[in-house]
Enzyme design. Structure first.
Site, PDB file in Angstrom:
ATOM      1  N   LYS A 286      10.955  18.865  19.970  1.00  0.00           N
ATOM      2  CA  LYS A 286      12.223  18.281  20.938  1.00  0.00           C
ATOM      3  C   LYS A 286      13.300  19.012  20.314  1.00  0.00           C
ATOM      4  O   LYS A 286      13.002  19.991  19.996  1.00  0.00           O
ATOM      5  CB  LYS A 286      12.473  16.544  19.623  1.00  0.00           C
ATOM      6  CG  LYS A 286      12.020  15.723  19.392  1.00  0.00           C
ATOM      7  CD  LYS A 286      12.620  15.364  18.541  1.00  0.00           C
ATOM      8  CE  LYS A 286      11.365  13.834  18.925  1.00  0.00           C
ATOM      9  NZ  LYS A 286      11.248  13.193  19.752  1.00  0.00           N
ATOM     10  N   ARG A 360       2.502   5.792  18.462  1.00  0.00           N
ATOM     11  CA  ARG A 360       1.989   4.999  19.278  1.00  0.00           C
ATOM     12  C   ARG A 360       0.547   5.517  18.459  1.00  0.00           C
ATOM     13  O   ARG A 360      -0.885   5.001  18.249  1.00  0.00           O
ATOM     14  CB  ARG A 360       1.943   4.888  20.955  1.00  0.00           C
ATOM     15  CG  ARG A 360       1.378   6.620  21.094  1.00  0.00           C
ATOM     16  CD  ARG A 360       2.369   6.406  22.551  1.00  0.00           C
ATOM     17  NE  ARG A 360       3.530   6.142  22.801  1.00  0.00           N
ATOM     18  CZ  ARG A 360       4.407   6.128  23.853  1.00  0.00           C
ATOM     19  NH1 ARG A 360       3.905   5.913  24.947  1.00  0.00           N
ATOM     20  NH2 ARG A 360       6.343   6.948  24.394  1.00  0.00           N
TER      21      ARG A 360
HETATM   22  N1  BES Z   1      10.681   9.323  16.850  1.00  0.00           N
HETATM   23  C1  BES Z   1      10.601   9.209  18.604  1.00  0.00           C
HETATM   24  C2  BES Z   1      11.393   7.770  19.473  1.00  0.00           C
HETATM   25  C3  BES Z   1      13.130   8.100  19.155  1.00  0.00           C
HETATM   26  C4  BES Z   1      13.806   8.818  19.659  1.00  0.00           C
HETATM   27  C5  BES Z   1      13.479   7.392  18.471  1.00  0.00           C
HETATM   28  C6  BES Z   1      15.324   8.806  19.855  1.00  0.00           C
HETATM   29  C7  BES Z   1      15.347   7.169  17.327  1.00  0.00           C
HETATM   30  C8  BES Z   1      15.916   8.173  18.573  1.00  0.00           C
HETATM   31  C9  BES Z   1       9.396   9.115  19.658  1.00  0.00           C
HETATM   32  O1  BES Z   1       8.474   9.759  18.491  1.00  0.00           O
HETATM   33  C10 BES Z   1       9.198   9.953  20.711  1.00  0.00           C
HETATM   34  O2  BES Z   1       9.552  11.432  20.128  1.00  0.00           O
HETATM   35  N2  BES Z   1       9.093   9.785  21.755  1.00  0.00           N
HETATM   36  C11 BES Z   1       8.974  10.214  22.838  1.00  0.00           C
HETATM   37  C12 BES Z   1       7.898   9.784  23.788  1.00  0.00           C
HETATM   38  C13 BES Z   1       8.260  10.455  25.136  1.00  0.00           C
HETATM   39  C14 BES Z   1       7.549  11.622  24.715  1.00  0.00           C
HETATM   40  C15 BES Z   1       7.109   9.089  25.826  1.00  0.00           C
HETATM   41  C16 BES Z   1      10.970  10.123  23.819  1.00  0.00           C
HETATM   42  O3  BES Z   1      10.739   9.055  23.477  1.00  0.00           O
HETATM   43  O4  BES Z   1      11.441  11.104  24.129  1.00  0.00           O
HETATM   44 ZN    ZN Z   2       7.807  11.709  18.818  1.00  0.00          ZN
END
Ligand code: BES
Ligand code: ZN
Ligand code: ZN
Length: 509
Positions: A286, A360
């Site tokens: 990230k 997921r």
């Molecule tokens: N934990 C994150 C989602 C999230 C983002 C929660 C911001 C709270 C605040 C999750 O694991 C994630 O990173 N999801 C990705 C999925 C994508 C790579 C398909 C996302 O939402 O960017």
């Molecule tokens: Zn994630």
């Protein structure tokens, strides 16, 4: 905070602060407020007349009573327009009130029952909402501050003045439920506030064990070797990059004496919570901006823990099982890489195209494990997608379900708890986006409908079980303090789950 009920008259009850409320635009004062106003020789009416206080949502005015009544101060708080008022108006009013009371230096207060004229609300529900608002509005997280003296002192005591003797039983039950659900939400805020170097998967397991020690809840912790034997390849895949040992945590509450109905074992309601104690994104790292908020990526799991604790404290006549797949999501020499294929517990294979879509993956195994418990319903809670924040913002939880009746009960609990859900489609048309060239499916759905494709991915692991998925990404965290919602982790979703289970237990008895 200690919350009690007392039958008394507001004018003659001693108090540091007496809390009264008023609807915006109403010219006449409500029953008790009118009595207090007479004793104060029209001081409250003067505030209305001059327009200094109108009763707008969360507006307050504090005045000293100079010995004219037994309470030292009166705090007037606005409930907003009567036609828009709902249970949450009362919750917000108390959240606002508690901060003003604390600011005044008072450590205790009395209050009347607010919002009795709001349609379709019982005294029990009003008092529950009042109690929740007052407790949650006072929330502070000071564990890591060494200068604790600078923080305002907590208000310790709230006394609800019962207007009639017969209202007392309902008020007592409202207080009992309100305390249990507010303490649950605060427990979640605490767990999510703790940084990831403290709140590791092992620490989450230790928190579960503490709940086990309170009695009534059985705890089982599956270690790495146990989940390896079971074949949880997706959960283990996510855990590979971390040095912290993963824990698959199971909590079971089964009310004594009600375990069997019609001679058959009562089917459990199974709650599954995403428990990523820190989400770096893994090899699909990230960006660093706001990454510290990913310590709260275990909020779903925390909500499941807190809900089970509340259900046990309330001794609800239910069978509830909680499941927390707990791990960090880290990059590392052994971490999964884009393109890797994982064997899930269900037998389906998944191509990991983005290691940041890890929620997921762990839920795939958590949900499949849940289906093996012959559940009456499965409810999962997860900070699953950034797309949820884009679609719904701060005020709605994304909800998906494969059963209408279950969905409606969750919607009702959402309205009652003020933690509202908004339904999104689970149409199979979206599945095209999850197709992989080399495995049964891939873990990302490409551009568009990110919250939906994530939910659709999960749906492939629940079989035909009645199921609800709650995406709490964005509602789990607030960038500012609101009436009873704290800045940072909010615990939103917890009271929704508890309200659903309270309603469920009432419909069965
Ligand atoms: N934990 C994150 C989602 C999230 C983002 C929660 C911001 C709270 C605040 C999750 O694991 C994630 O990173 N999801 C990705 C999925 C994508 C790579 C398909 C996302 O939402 O960017
Ligand atoms: Zn994630
Ligand atoms: Zn995540």
């Amino acid at each position: 905070m200690d919350v009690k009920v007392k039958q008394s008259r507001v004018e003659s009850e001693p108090a540091e602060v007496l809390v009264l409320s008023h609807f915006d635009g109403e010219t006449a004062l409500q029953d008790e407020a009118a009595a207090v106003d007479r004793a104060l020789q029209g001081a409250l009416r003067d505030l209305l007349k001059t327009g200094e206080f109108q009763g707008k949502t969360n507006q307050t005015v504090l005045l000293h009573t100079q010995g004219k009544i037994f309470a030292k101060r009166v705090l007037l708080v606005g409930l907003g327009k009567k036609k828009d008022a709902k249970l949450d108006s009362v919750r917000q009013a108390m959240g606002t009130a508690i901060k003003r009371i604390r600011q005044s230096g008072a450590r205790s207060f009395t209050t009347v029952l607010h919002g009795r004229s709001i349609p379709d609300t019982s005294d029990l529900e009003l008092v529950q909402a009042m109690t929740e608002g007052a407790i949650l509005g006072g929330y502070q997280f000071n564990v890591y501050r060494t200068n604790n003296g600078d923080q305002p002192k907590d208000v310790e005591r709230m006394v609800v003045i019962a207007p009639e003797a017969q209202a007392q039983t309902d008020i007592k039950e409202g207080i009992r439920r309100g305390v249990a659900s507010a303490e649950a939400a605060m427990f979640v805020r605490d767990l999510s506030n703790h940084p990831s170097n403290i709140m590791t998967p092992s620490r989450v397991a230790a928190e579960a064990k503490k709940i086990g020690k309170e009695g009534n809840v059985r705890i089982k912790i599956l270690e790495q070797r146990d989940v390896e034997k079971l074949g949880m390849g997706a959960f283990l895949g996510v855990a590979r990059g971390s040095h912290e040992p993963p824990k698959f945590i199971i909590l079971e509450y089964n009310a004594r004496g009600t375990a069997k109905r019609n001679g058959r074992a009562r089917q459990p309601i199974v709650l599954v919570g995403k428990t990523i104690t820190f989400d770096t994104g893994g090899i699909s790292l990230k960006p660093s901006e706001n990454m510290e908020q990913m310590k709260a990526d275990m909020t779903g799991g925390a909500e499941v823990l807190a809900t089970i604790r509340a259900v046990s404290r309330l001794r609800l006549p239910l069978h509830v099982i909680g499941i927390l797949p707990a791990t960090e999501n880290m990059p590392g020499g052994r971490a999964i890489k884009p393109g890797d294929i994982l064997n899930t517990l269900s037998g389906l294979t998944v191509e990991v195209q983005n290691t940041d879509a890890e929620g997921r993956l762990i839920l795939a195994d958590g949900l499949n494990y849940a289906t093996r418990l012959k559940p009456a319903a499965i409810i999962d809670v997860a900070t699953l997608t950034g797309a949820c924040a884009v679609a719904l913002g701060q005020f709605a939880i994304g909800m998906f379900s494969n059963r209408d009746a279950l969905k409606q009960r969750i919607q009702q609990a959402g309205a009652k708890s003020g933690e509202r859900v908004w339904e999104m489609p689970l149409w199979d048309d979206y599945f095209e986006q999850l197709k992989s060239d080399v495995a049964d499916m891939r873990n990302i759905g490409g551009r568009g409908g990110g919250m939906i494709t994530a939910a659709l991915f999960l749906s492939k692991f629940v079989g035909d079980c009645p199921w609800v998925h709650l995406d709490i990404a964005s509602t789990d965290w607030s960038d500012r303090e609101r009436a009873y919602i704290s800045k940072g982790p909010t615990g939103i979703g917890t009271r929704l789950l508890i309200q659903y289970l309270i309603d469920e237990s009432n419909s069965k008895t």
